[in-house]
Motif scaffolding. Structure first.
Motif, PDB file in Angstrom:
ATOM      1  N   LYS A  96       1.162  -0.885   0.134  1.00  0.00           N
ATOM      2  CA  LYS A  96       0.089   0.649  -0.094  1.00  0.00           C
ATOM      3  C   LYS A  96       1.046   1.293  -0.131  1.00  0.00           C
ATOM      4  N   ILE A  97       0.841   1.754  -1.186  1.00  0.00           N
ATOM      5  CA  ILE A  97       1.718   3.133  -1.735  1.00  0.00           C
ATOM      6  C   ILE A  97       1.232   4.076  -0.792  1.00  0.00           C
ATOM      7  N   VAL A  98       1.843   4.842  -0.231  1.00  0.00           N
ATOM      8  CA  VAL A  98       1.281   6.768   0.571  1.00  0.00           C
ATOM      9  C   VAL A  98       1.606   7.115  -1.125  1.00  0.00           C
ATOM     10  N   LYS A  99       0.290   8.492  -1.036  1.00  0.00           N
ATOM     11  CA  LYS A  99       0.827   8.665  -2.322  1.00  0.00           C
ATOM     12  C   LYS A  99      -0.386  10.891  -1.547  1.00  0.00           C
ATOM     13  N   PRO A 100       0.007  11.778  -1.702  1.00  0.00           N
ATOM     14  CA  PRO A 100       1.610  12.477  -2.375  1.00  0.00           C
ATOM     15  C   PRO A 100       2.358  12.092  -1.884  1.00  0.00           C
ATOM     16  N   VAL A 101       4.251  11.707  -1.297  1.00  0.00           N
ATOM     17  CA  VAL A 101       5.109  12.012  -0.930  1.00  0.00           C
ATOM     18  C   VAL A 101       5.881  12.278  -2.207  1.00  0.00           C
ATOM     19  N   ALA A 102       7.181  12.558  -1.485  1.00  0.00           N
ATOM     20  CA  ALA A 102       8.530  13.611  -1.533  1.00  0.00           C
ATOM     21  C   ALA A 102       8.701  13.249  -3.504  1.00  0.00           C
ATOM     22  N   TRP A 103       8.560  12.159  -3.152  1.00  0.00           N
ATOM     23  CA  TRP A 103       9.153  11.850  -4.329  1.00  0.00           C
ATOM     24  C   TRP A 103       8.168  11.683  -5.944  1.00  0.00           C
ATOM     25  N   ASP A 104       6.977  12.274  -5.666  1.00  0.00           N
ATOM     26  CA  ASP A 104       5.955  12.164  -6.465  1.00  0.00           C
ATOM     27  C   ASP A 104       6.234  13.620  -6.996  1.00  0.00           C
ATOM     28  N   TYR A 105       7.035  14.536  -6.488  1.00  0.00           N
ATOM     29  CA  TYR A 105       7.413  15.461  -7.077  1.00  0.00           C
ATOM     30  C   TYR A 105       9.042  15.956  -7.541  1.00  0.00           C
ATOM     31  N   ILE A 106      10.108  15.270  -8.089  1.00  0.00           N
ATOM     32  CA  ILE A 106      11.144  15.236  -8.352  1.00  0.00           C
ATOM     33  C   ILE A 106      11.501  15.649  -9.770  1.00  0.00           C
ATOM     34  N   GLY A 107      11.993  17.258  -9.413  1.00  0.00           N
ATOM     35  CA  GLY A 107      11.917  18.124 -10.865  1.00  0.00           C
ATOM     36  C   GLY A 107      13.396  17.889 -11.551  1.00  0.00           C
ATOM     37  N   VAL A 108      13.216  18.148 -12.750  1.00  0.00           N
ATOM     38  CA  VAL A 108      14.386  18.643 -13.500  1.00  0.00           C
ATOM     39  C   VAL A 108      15.380  19.244 -12.627  1.00  0.00           C
ATOM     40  N   GLU A 109      16.998  19.031 -12.971  1.00  0.00           N
ATOM     41  CA  GLU A 109      18.046  19.827 -11.952  1.00  0.00           C
ATOM     42  C   GLU A 109      19.069  19.025 -13.285  1.00  0.00           C
ATOM     43  N   ASN A 110      19.057  20.957 -13.996  1.00  0.00           N
ATOM     44  CA  ASN A 110      20.535  20.747 -14.723  1.00  0.00           C
ATOM     45  C   ASN A 110      21.419  19.858 -14.592  1.00  0.00           C
ATOM     46  N   ASP A 111      22.326  19.389 -13.219  1.00  0.00           N
ATOM     47  CA  ASP A 111      23.226  18.366 -13.265  1.00  0.00           C
ATOM     48  C   ASP A 111      22.699  17.027 -13.339  1.00  0.00           C
ATOM     49  N   ALA A 112      21.758  17.049 -13.133  1.00  0.00           N
ATOM     50  CA  ALA A 112      21.353  15.616 -13.215  1.00  0.00           C
ATOM     51  C   ALA A 112      21.051  14.693 -14.924  1.00  0.00           C
ATOM     52  N   LEU A 113      20.496  15.788 -15.170  1.00  0.00           N
ATOM     53  CA  LEU A 113      20.391  16.159 -16.555  1.00  0.00           C
ATOM     54  C   LEU A 113      21.666  15.639 -17.355  1.00  0.00           C
ATOM     55  N   GLU A 114      22.935  16.653 -16.758  1.00  0.00           N
ATOM     56  CA  GLU A 114      23.869  16.241 -17.776  1.00  0.00           C
ATOM     57  C   GLU A 114      24.621  14.470 -17.296  1.00  0.00           C
ATOM     58  N   ALA A 115      24.120  14.496 -16.150  1.00  0.00           N
ATOM     59  CA  ALA A 115      24.848  13.547 -16.084  1.00  0.00           C
ATOM     60  C   ALA A 115      24.061  12.137 -16.399  1.00  0.00           C
ATOM     61  N   VAL A 116      22.915  11.501 -16.506  1.00  0.00           N
ATOM     62  CA  VAL A 116      22.250  11.114 -18.135  1.00  0.00           C
ATOM     63  C   VAL A 116      22.959  11.255 -19.091  1.00  0.00           C
ATOM     64  N   LYS A 117      22.793  12.490 -19.599  1.00  0.00           N
ATOM     65  CA  LYS A 117      23.173  12.701 -21.009  1.00  0.00           C
ATOM     66  C   LYS A 117      24.456  11.812 -21.234  1.00  0.00           C
ATOM     67  N   HIS A 118      25.316  11.765 -20.290  1.00  0.00           N
ATOM     68  CA  HIS A 118      26.851  11.416 -20.364  1.00  0.00           C
ATOM     69  C   HIS A 118      26.463   9.783 -19.513  1.00  0.00           C
ATOM     70  N   SER A 119      25.808   9.384 -19.445  1.00  0.00           N
ATOM     71  CA  SER A 119      25.351   7.944 -18.744  1.00  0.00           C
ATOM     72  C   SER A 119      26.063   7.057 -19.883  1.00  0.00           C
ATOM     73  N   ASP A 120      26.340   5.500 -19.359  1.00  0.00           N
ATOM     74  CA  ASP A 120      26.333   4.072 -20.075  1.00  0.00           C
ATOM     75  C   ASP A 120      24.462   3.762 -20.084  1.00  0.00           C
ATOM     76  N   CYS A 121      23.853   3.597 -18.956  1.00  0.00           N
ATOM     77  CA  CYS A 121      22.840   3.501 -18.508  1.00  0.00           C
ATOM     78  C   CYS A 121      21.536   4.075 -17.981  1.00  0.00           C
ATOM     79  N   PHE A 122      20.466   4.066 -18.246  1.00  0.00           N
ATOM     80  CA  PHE A 122      19.569   4.780 -17.504  1.00  0.00           C
ATOM     81  C   PHE A 122      18.379   4.055 -17.188  1.00  0.00           C
ATOM     82  N   VAL A 123      18.103   3.667 -15.685  1.00  0.00           N
ATOM     83  CA  VAL A 123      17.063   2.536 -15.228  1.00  0.00           C
ATOM     84  C   VAL A 123      15.713   3.737 -14.356  1.00  0.00           C
ATOM     85  N   PHE A 124      15.191   3.257 -15.215  1.00  0.00           N
ATOM     86  CA  PHE A 124      13.910   3.860 -14.855  1.00  0.00           C
ATOM     87  C   PHE A 124      12.404   3.230 -14.624  1.00  0.00           C
ATOM     88  N   GLY A 125      11.495   3.516 -13.450  1.00  0.00           N
ATOM     89  CA  GLY A 125      10.164   1.874 -13.373  1.00  0.00           C
ATOM     90  C   GLY A 125       9.571   2.741 -13.755  1.00  0.00           C
TER      91      GLY A 125
END
Length: 306
Positions: A96-125
């Motif tokens: 039973k997964i509580v909603k809403p919580v913090a991970w429902d509000y992950i925003g776009v951050e430039n350093d994370a965007l750049e990290a994904v761009k230069h990664s070998d693999c991106f895992v998402f669910g």
């Protein structure tokens, strides 16, 4: 074999599994990232926690497992995620997964965007697509990711055919369990054998590699129109929390290193079985423990066919 450590970024929920025995750190992307790190990869997670005690504990847990907290956002508006876990059926845990919580509000951050761009693999669910803000961020990151691994987690009521279809169209590699394969196949085709269903999804969504876990029956892999199978390992199950996540971490780790698919599949099944003998999602796993488990079972010959 690649000489560098593969840079793998996991995106989505990090939370606490509230078990009858107490709370345990969880969330599929975090579980996968921790085991990938344990297996020698350069793994990080993009997520969000609240500025509360549970969030601070999760950050300490991440650091204690050698993972960077660089891409974990902090929010004051929403609490750190929790999940109420029912383990009455230890082979088929319900959540039973509580909603809403913090991970429902992950925003776009430039350093994370750049990290994904230069990664070998991106895992998402698929669970990370349940809220508009996190889903929008995921869409932006998927546009720049090179190799995209979709880990399906069908958790009622947080999914629908439209969203899953979108995610399938983005995936280069798909991992799901046999129950999820059965449900998704029912959306898109007349359900057939596991092989027929995998073939159909592969052709429909142009996904080269699909892996389906089958619990105690092991796992089946479709890769470039060829099938591989590993039977399961007989173990004393404590709970299956995190077994599929550890399976995925093991398989992806070996897949990116170009390990023979048969060997990668057998080892992933062994890792998933090993985790099921422990409480919680992230026990430490050594190569020696997994090799011992493989050696102590009867010889398995994975089949392959065109």
């Amino acid at each position: 074999m690649q000489s560098h450590k593969n840079k793998i970024i996991c995106f989505g929920e990090m939370l606490w599994d509230m078990l009858p025995t107490g709370k345990m750190p969880g969330g599929a992307p975090m579980n996968v990232a921790i085991q990938l790190k344990n297996m020698g990869n350069n793994a990080v997670i993009i997520s969000r926690v609240g500025t509360d005690d549970l969030g601070n504990e999760l950050l300490r847990f991440i650091k204690d497992n050698g993972l960077s907290t660089q891409f974990i956002q902090h929010g004051q508006t929403h609490l750190t995620g929790v999940v109420k876990v029912n383990i009455e059926d230890k082979n088929n845990v319900s959540y039973k997964i509580v909603k809403p919580v913090a991970w429902d509000y992950i925003g776009v951050e430039n350093d994370a965007l750049e990290a994904v761009k230069h990664s070998d693999c991106f895992v998402f669910g698929s669970l990370s697509a349940r809220s508009e803000e996190t889903f929008n961020t995921l869409k932006i990151l998927l546009e720049v990711a090179k190799f995209k691994v979709l880990d399906i987690n069908l958790r009622p009521p947080y999914y629908n055919k439209e969203t899953i279809t979108f995610l399938l169209k983005k995936a280069d590699f798909l991992k799901l369990n046999h129950l999820e394969l059965d449900e998704i196949s029912g959306w898109f085709c007349t359900k057939g054998t596991i092989q027929e269903n995998l073939n159909h999804l592969s052709e429909l969504f142009n996904i080269d590699t699909i892996c389906v876990t089958q619990g105690e029956d092991g796992a089946m892999l479709l890769h470039q129109k060829e099938f591989f199978h590993s039977s399961g390992f007989v173990v004393d199950v404590v709970d299956t929390i995190g077994s599929g996540d550890s399976f995925l971490a093991s398989f992806i780790s070996n897949f990116l290193k170009n390990v023979a698919l048969e060997n990668a599949l057998i080892e992933a099944c062994a890792v998933g079985a090993f985790v099921a003998t422990h409480h919680g999602a992230s026990p430490l796993i050594s190569k020696e423990q997994i090799q011992l488990l493989i050696n102590n079972h009867s010889v398995r010959v994975p089949f392959s066919k065109v």
